[in-house]
Design an enzyme around this catalytic site. Structure first.
Site, short mmCIF file in Angstrom:
data_model
loop_
_atom_site.label_atom_id
_atom_site.label_comp_id
_atom_site.label_asym_id
_atom_site.label_seq_id
_atom_site.Cartn_x
_atom_site.Cartn_y
_atom_site.Cartn_z
N GLU A 179 0.82 -1.22 0.00
CA GLU A 179 0.00 0.00 0.00
C GLU A 179 0.85 1.27 0.00
O GLU A 179 1.25 1.75 1.06
CB GLU A 179 -0.94 0.01 1.23
CG GLU A 179 -1.80 1.27 1.28
CD GLU A 179 -2.78 1.30 2.45
OE1 GLU A 179 -2.79 0.36 3.27
OE2 GLU A 179 -3.53 2.29 2.55
N LYS A 224 -2.35 -1.98 -3.26
CA LYS A 224 -3.42 -1.13 -2.71
C LYS A 224 -3.02 0.34 -2.90
O LYS A 224 -2.38 0.94 -2.04
CB LYS A 224 -3.62 -1.46 -1.22
CG LYS A 224 -4.67 -0.57 -0.53
CD LYS A 224 -5.12 -1.16 0.79
CE LYS A 224 -6.02 -0.20 1.54
NZ LYS A 224 -6.68 -0.80 2.69
P1 13P Z 1 -9.07 4.42 4.00
O1 13P Z 1 -9.95 3.71 3.00
O2 13P Z 1 -9.83 5.07 5.12
O3 13P Z 1 -8.08 5.33 3.33
O4 13P Z 1 -8.23 3.29 4.73
C1 13P Z 1 -7.69 2.27 4.02
C2 13P Z 1 -6.46 1.80 4.69
O5 13P Z 1 -6.27 0.61 4.87
C3 13P Z 1 -5.46 2.81 5.10
O6 13P Z 1 -4.26 2.19 5.45
#
Ligand code: 13P
Length: 353
Positions: A179, A224
């Site tokens: 991510e 992600k």
């Molecule tokens: P949000 O969808 O609130 O951005 O959170 C996703 C997430 O896993 C952040 O690390």
């Protein structure tokens, strides 16, 4: 060529299903509870997660849930471990593995790097024994063009940590969610759509270079990313189609076709925008024959309505569950490119932001 990790990764992004991010650290959970007057206790966090995970039809929308260390060790109201509750609902337990961000040494002010690599292989072993099947690590990239942010040093440090984490996960038996979040909210966030595109491009280039350098198997991971959106403080707004075109373009340029799937974060978008963007992204991805499934892994944009209805009072639990189910349904349509404003209107008991 199909490995056990590959089938977990494919299941995570199966058609119409997404991943619930419920891995708020205690600090972040407190930030969400406090304005609603919910007591900042472990028990209230447990009850809230129980409410989420026992929502009717949970497993048909959520292939998996990202848990926090505290939650993966807890039991639901029924006395059964959350891990078992999720598995019986047809949803896979995952675990947040990063330990948060710290200032990047010798970086620009406000640049961060994510920590958590020390002793990670041992922690992976421990979580696999508890039943975790995948994991998450979030890197945070802040844009401030005047200050020269993000610097190459920041992108490099974060990409390297993501790659080391992903390799350790795959070696230990977890599918890594990689991510790299380019922030659209926060103190700066005045970037245009074009600047957001450029920073996403640089970020993904660094991330995939490092992943390749650490021998990470692309088919056994999930990306992600954030969507390519103007910053919340930007005066330029973007149309759905512009966001979708820019997002699909940058992903097609830099994400290898072998990656098992892409599950977006919501990043502070309001609930309906996050859904509308995902649906349009899927329409564009179909037109352009993008090679990977594209779905949701939202935290705030899935939970916001439910949390605001619950407010810590279990008398509101079924209304809160209905709100979560509604957002899950809408995002499930969006993951197929089939959401429309009309679908949204079919239910109006859900307050929107
Ligand atoms: P949000 O969808 O609130 O951005 O959170 C996703 C997430 O896993 C952040 O690390």
């Amino acid at each position: 060529m199909s490995s056990p990790l590959h089938s977990v990764a494919q299941t995570m992004v199966a058609p119409g299903r997404g991943i619930l991010a419920a891995d708020e650290s205690t600090g972040t959970a407190n930030k969400r509870f406090e304005p609603l007057g919910i007591p900042l206790t472990e028990e209230m966090r447990r009850r809230y997660r129980d409410l989420l995970f026992t929502t009717p039809d949970f497993g048909s929308y959520f292939s998996g849930v990202i848990l926090y260390d505290e939650t993966i060790r807890q039991n639901g109201n029924s006395g059964r471990p959350f891990v078992d509750i999720l598995k019986s609902a047809g949803s896979m337990p995952g675990i947040k593995l990063d330990t948060g961000t710290v200032p990047l040494a010798l970086g620009k002010p406000d640049e961060k790097v994510t920590e958590g690599l020390d002793g990670l292989a041992k922690r992976v072993d421990e979580y696999v024994k508890m039943g975790a099947m995948f994991a998450k690590w979030r890197a945070v990239i802040t844009i401030d063009t005047q200050a020269g942010m993000p610097s190459d040093a920041c992108l490099n440090a974060n990409a390297h940590a993501l790659a080391r984490y992903a390799a350790i996960c795959q070696a230990g038996g977890l599918v890594p969610i990689v991510e790299p979040e380019v922030l659209m909210d926060g103190a700066h966030a005045a970037q245009s759509l074009e600047t957001s595109f450029d920073v996403h491009e640089r970020t993904l280039r660094f991330v995939f270079r490092e992943l390749a350098g650490q021998n990470v198997r692309f088919e056994d991971m999930i990306l992600k990313p954030s969507m390519v959106i103007p910053g919340q403080k930007s005066s330029n707004k973007a149309f759905l189609r512009e966001v979708a075109d820019a997002t699909v373009e940058v992903l097609m340029r830099w994400v290898p076709a072998a990656v098992a799937g892409i599950a977006f974060l919501s990043g502070g978008q309001n609930d309906e925008d996050a859904t509308a963007h995902l649906s349009e992204i899927n329409r564009v991805a179909k037109e352009r024959r993008a090679p990977w499934p594209l779905t949701f892994s939202y935290g705030r944009a899935l939970q916001h309505a439910a949390l605001n209805l619950w407010k810590g009072d279990d008398a509101n639990a079924s209304a809160a569950q209905a709100a979560l189910e509604h957002r899950a349904q809408m995002n499930s349509l969006a993951a197929r490119g089939e959401w429309s404003p009309d679908a949204e209107k079919q239910r109006d008991l859900v307050p929107s932001r």
